[in-house]
Design a protein around this motif. Structure first.
Motif, PDB file in Angstrom:
ATOM      1  N   ARG A  58       2.941  10.364  -9.775  1.00 40.94           N
ATOM      2  CA  ARG A  58       2.299  10.587 -11.086  1.00 40.94           C
ATOM      3  C   ARG A  58       1.607  11.922 -11.151  1.00 40.94           C
ATOM      4  N   THR A  59       1.233  12.500  -9.997  1.00 42.06           N
ATOM      5  CA  THR A  59       0.479  13.760 -10.010  1.00 42.06           C
ATOM      6  C   THR A  59       1.365  14.962  -9.966  1.00 42.06           C
TER       7      THR A  59
ATOM      8  N   LYS B 142       0.836  -1.213   0.000  1.00 45.28           N
ATOM      9  CA  LYS B 142       0.000   0.000   0.000  1.00 45.28           C
ATOM     10  C   LYS B 142       0.863   1.252   0.000  1.00 45.28           C
TER      11      LYS B 142
ATOM     12  N   ARG C 270       3.710   5.780  -5.563  1.00 43.81           N
ATOM     13  CA  ARG C 270       3.663   5.807  -7.034  1.00 43.81           C
ATOM     14  C   ARG C 270       2.540   6.702  -7.532  1.00 43.81           C
ATOM     15  N   ARG C 271       1.378   6.640  -6.873  1.00 46.21           N
ATOM     16  CA  ARG C 271       0.259   7.522  -7.263  1.00 46.21           C
ATOM     17  C   ARG C 271       0.653   8.978  -7.089  1.00 46.21           C
ATOM     18  N   LYS C 272       1.279   9.281  -5.960  1.00 49.29           N
ATOM     19  CA  LYS C 272       1.687  10.652  -5.659  1.00 49.29           C
ATOM     20  C   LYS C 272       2.721  11.144  -6.687  1.00 49.29           C
TER      21      LYS C 272
ATOM     22  N   LEU D  96       2.310   1.730  -3.519  1.00 49.75           N
ATOM     23  CA  LEU D  96       1.271   2.199  -4.447  1.00 49.75           C
ATOM     24  C   LEU D  96       0.929   3.663  -4.194  1.00 49.75           C
ATOM     25  N   ALA D  97       0.831   4.053  -2.930  1.00 44.05           N
ATOM     26  CA  ALA D  97       0.532   5.449  -2.599  1.00 44.05           C
ATOM     27  C   ALA D  97       1.651   6.368  -3.085  1.00 44.05           C
TER      28      ALA D  97
END
Length: 128
Positions: free
Chosen positions: A127-128, A117, A123-125, A120-121
């Motif tokens: 991308r933005t 988790k 990686r999401r951050k 993934l968090a």
């Protein structure tokens, strides 16, 4: 001139590399004595170390009459190369497909799930 690095180590090569990674420097005799069963002969270890050197995985220095071998490739780099090889051959170069397969087929501890988790968090951050 060294050959191009093979993408993955054979099981036999990996046994010797494990010893070199652990010891950092070793003669052929050191490797032979450190091998877990099944044992290998001196000449087999020497031939394999020479092959690993030709492939660019190890280097050696001469100390007196002995060659002292040391890993040229770090363990993490060898692991990443093996993963890339599997990724390309079996998953169409898709890290997502590999991850889904691994996650779907594994029993994961709460600590594993928490770590996944976090990754993934992150990686999401990113991308933005």
């Amino acid at each position: 001139m060294p050959r191009r690095k093979a993408p993955v180590l054979t099981d036999h090569e990996l046994r010797l590399m494990e010893i070199l990674w652990r010891k950092e420097r070793a003669t052929v005799a050191d490797v032979v004595s450190a091998l877990p069963p099944p044992p290998l002969t001196y000449s087999t270890v020497l031939t394999t170390l020479r092959t690993l050197e030709q492939k660019g995985h190890v280097t050696h220095e001469e100390e007196g009459r002995a060659f002292v071998y040391q890993p040229f490739v770090h363990r993490t780099d060898a692991a990443k190369s093996a993963i890339r090889h599997v990724l390309d051959r079996f998953f169409g170069s898709s890290p997502g497909a590999l991850a889904v397969t691994l996650l779907d087929d594994a029993r994961l501890s709460d600590a594993d799930l928490a770590q996944i988790k976090q990754v993934l968090a992150r990686r999401r951050k990113a991308r933005t």
